[in-house]
Every structure is written in structure tokens, then in C-alpha cells.
Design an enzyme around this catalytic site. Sequence first.
Site, mmCIF file in Angstrom:
data_model
loop_
_atom_site.group_PDB
_atom_site.id
_atom_site.type_symbol
_atom_site.label_atom_id
_atom_site.label_comp_id
_atom_site.label_asym_id
_atom_site.label_seq_id
_atom_site.Cartn_x
_atom_site.Cartn_y
_atom_site.Cartn_z
ATOM 1 N N SER A 56 0.841 -1.199 0.000
ATOM 2 C CA SER A 56 0.000 0.000 0.000
ATOM 3 C C SER A 56 0.880 1.254 0.000
ATOM 4 C CB SER A 56 -0.955 -0.044 1.200
ATOM 5 O OG SER A 56 -1.960 0.932 1.092
ATOM 6 N N HIS B 204 -7.340 -5.698 -0.816
ATOM 7 C CA HIS B 204 -6.120 -4.926 -0.569
ATOM 8 C C HIS B 204 -5.441 -5.468 0.685
ATOM 9 C CE1 HIS B 204 -3.681 -1.253 -0.851
ATOM 10 N NE2 HIS B 204 -3.864 -1.069 0.442
#
Length: 426
Positions: free
Chosen positions: A264, A405
Site C-alpha cells: 500500500s 487490498h
Amino acid sequence: MTRTRAHHLLLFALAAASANAQSRSANYDEAKVPSYTLPDPLRLGDGRPVTSASEWRERRRPELVRLFEDHVYGRSPGAPEAMRFVVVEKAKKALGGRATRRQVRVLLDGTQSGPGFDLLLYLPNATPHPVPAFLGLNFGGNHSVHPDPGIRLSRAWAPEGPGVVDHHATEAGRGKDAAAWPIERILERGYALATVYYGDLEPDHADGWRDGVRARIGPGTAGRFADDDWGAIAAWAWGLERALDYLQTDPDVDGRRVAVIGHSRLGKTALWAGARDEGFALVVSNDSGEGGAALARRKFGERTADLVRAFPHWFCGRFRDYAGREEALPVDQHELVALVAPRPLYVASATEDRWADPRGEFLGAKAAEPVYRLLGRDGLGVAEPPAPDHPVGGAIGYHLRTGAHALTAWDWEQYLAFADRWLRKP
């Protein structure tokens, strides 16, 4: 907490909420992606083509680094001359005897009272040393990556959440992020694992620089930042470079075979660290999205305007100028990917992570191929993104994992296999 700090955190929370609202109106339709022209990574600023490896190394590569410094991440200082490393703990029979645990305090100005950070290192006992290593920043404190009670509890500021009370870590947070750090498996495969809490370098909020390295070292120490001074991503990347400095002195680690990894926002950070510091032998970007591996000019999912609205502290001040006008950027993220060349690079996406633009991440890697070819390496070797859960690639690896994610054990298996190809001695 001071009233000023509480006010800044409130503003940060409001900005994040605004970004979440914006995400609901983000473009997720490929038919609405505008036509765009990417800047050529093999064309100098004066328009002349780059035709040799020496031209790339001596002219185009430094030119691109400077453009990313000036317009995206900001300029960082070099390594402090007085920096030194203190091993504060060593356990030769950690994790049931499978590992040696080493905890190191990196003293950035050489003093105990000055700026510094804690590095946690696990070394496999069953593998002859020196060993290759993975190095990455973690989100929750070194104690969060494994329930091992011997890991020192983080003393740095932390956002409120599980295992945190009044912005301080508690015992309840031990191992809370262990799923993202399969340490026993990494050790079993013959790699060391080194990690640093990113908040130890700079707390992740708009006012975090006051308690981080940017307040004590380099540009901005007077409390004023020029438009091209470093942002938080650059500060975190700078910390990774300093951690590499330590690993290159550790006799049990092969400092020539250190892979940097991030997920991320820390995937963006790992890419920038790997682009700047050619001492990293391999780079892994997991779900890094906008400001990472994804092409900005696609205007898909998260966009520059979202980043500078919610997280202005991540980038240099000039990056704000490109909110809503990504086509005006003198660079795009394929050129960041290309700065890793000819070293091996792995870019990964997830099917449910549309905000990070998985196709844009693939295309960012694909558009870096000409640089890899110029330097004698292959690239992805495919023209279109592969089916989910089917890794592809040569010197550039890529996969699209089924799911959300996250950094998962499945992702790690691909990275370990990729590292086996490139970091193992013949």
C-alpha cells in the site's frame, strides 16, 4: 495530547473521510479512461533518445530521479556522517530455536538522545550465513509482526486502534499483523527478515513531521518546507536506506542480496527507496496504486487529487499542482518502475483493489520494459494482465491475486519464489 496535535489529527481524519467520499465517485469504468501519452523513459529532457546503457546510467537515470524529487516525493538528505548502530538485544534460540533474533537501535546522529529507530531482524539458524534478506516497513510497530514476547514494544506514536491506548502501543498489540509477515516461512526458505515501524521514522499524519526525522535532519528542520523538500514517503524511504546501511554491516546478512518490500503506501515507499538506492538487490511493490506503480494518467480509481486531499504530507509540496491535471506531470509511474532496472522488480495487484487500479499497476510495469531491454534484461513477457492467481514475468514479475487490498501468505510465496530465481547464488 496537546490541543494543537488533537486539532491536526481531527483535520487528518476529516481529510481521510473526504477521500472516502470521493472514492465513491471515482472512475471504475475502463471506457472512461482518457486517451493519454506517456513520457518516454528513454528520451532525455532535451528530446534526444537514450540509446546505450551508459547514457541511461549517466544521464537519463539521474535526470528522472531529480524529476521525481522535484515534482512528486521531494529531495532527501544523504546518510548522516555520525550515524551508528547499537545491537540492544540478541537471542540465538528465538522462535523455538529456529531463529536468531537481533534488535538494533539505529542512532541517526550517533547519540542515544537524538533521532533514531529500532530495527528487528530474524535470521534463520538452519541456513549457512550470510543469508539474503527481505527488508520492509511495518504499520503497527515491530511487536505487531509476531507474537514473540521478546520483541521490544514500540515506543513511537501510533494511531488509535487495537493494541493502542492514548497513542501508545500495549501488549495487546503483539502479533496483530502477523498474517502479513509469515516469518517462520520466510526463515524456512533461507531468508532473513528485517523490519522497522514506519511511525518510528515519522508518524503518519499531517503534523507527524514534528515528531519524525524531517524535524531533526535535512531540509525542513526549521519548520518550513520548500516545494521540493521531502515528504513523508521520502522520509520513510530514507529510513529504509539507513536500515540497508545497517544490514550491509551485519556479518550474518549478505548485504548484496537484500530485497525491499512494501504494501500500500509502504509499497509506494519501497518503490521510491529501490529507485533511489541501487544497493537494494530486488524490489517488491504490493498493491501500491496511485503514487506507486499505477499510471497516474489513466485517472482510474484513486487519483492525484485524492492523494493530496487526504494525505498531503506524503508528497512534496509541488505535487499539489498536479491534482486533477496528471497529464501535466513531467513523469509517470512507469518511469519510477524503470528506475529499478536492471534489478529484478515484482509488482502485485488484487482483484478487489480497484482503488489501486490493478490494470494501471500492470501497465506501469509493462511500460518500463524498454529500459530493462536496453540494460540487457527481459520484462514481463506478456502483453496483457494475466488471469488471477497466475504469476508472470522475467526480470519484472507480476500477479493479480484474488481478493482484497492486503499482503497475504500467498503473495509472500510468489515473492519468495521470485527471490529464489534472482538472489540465490548459482
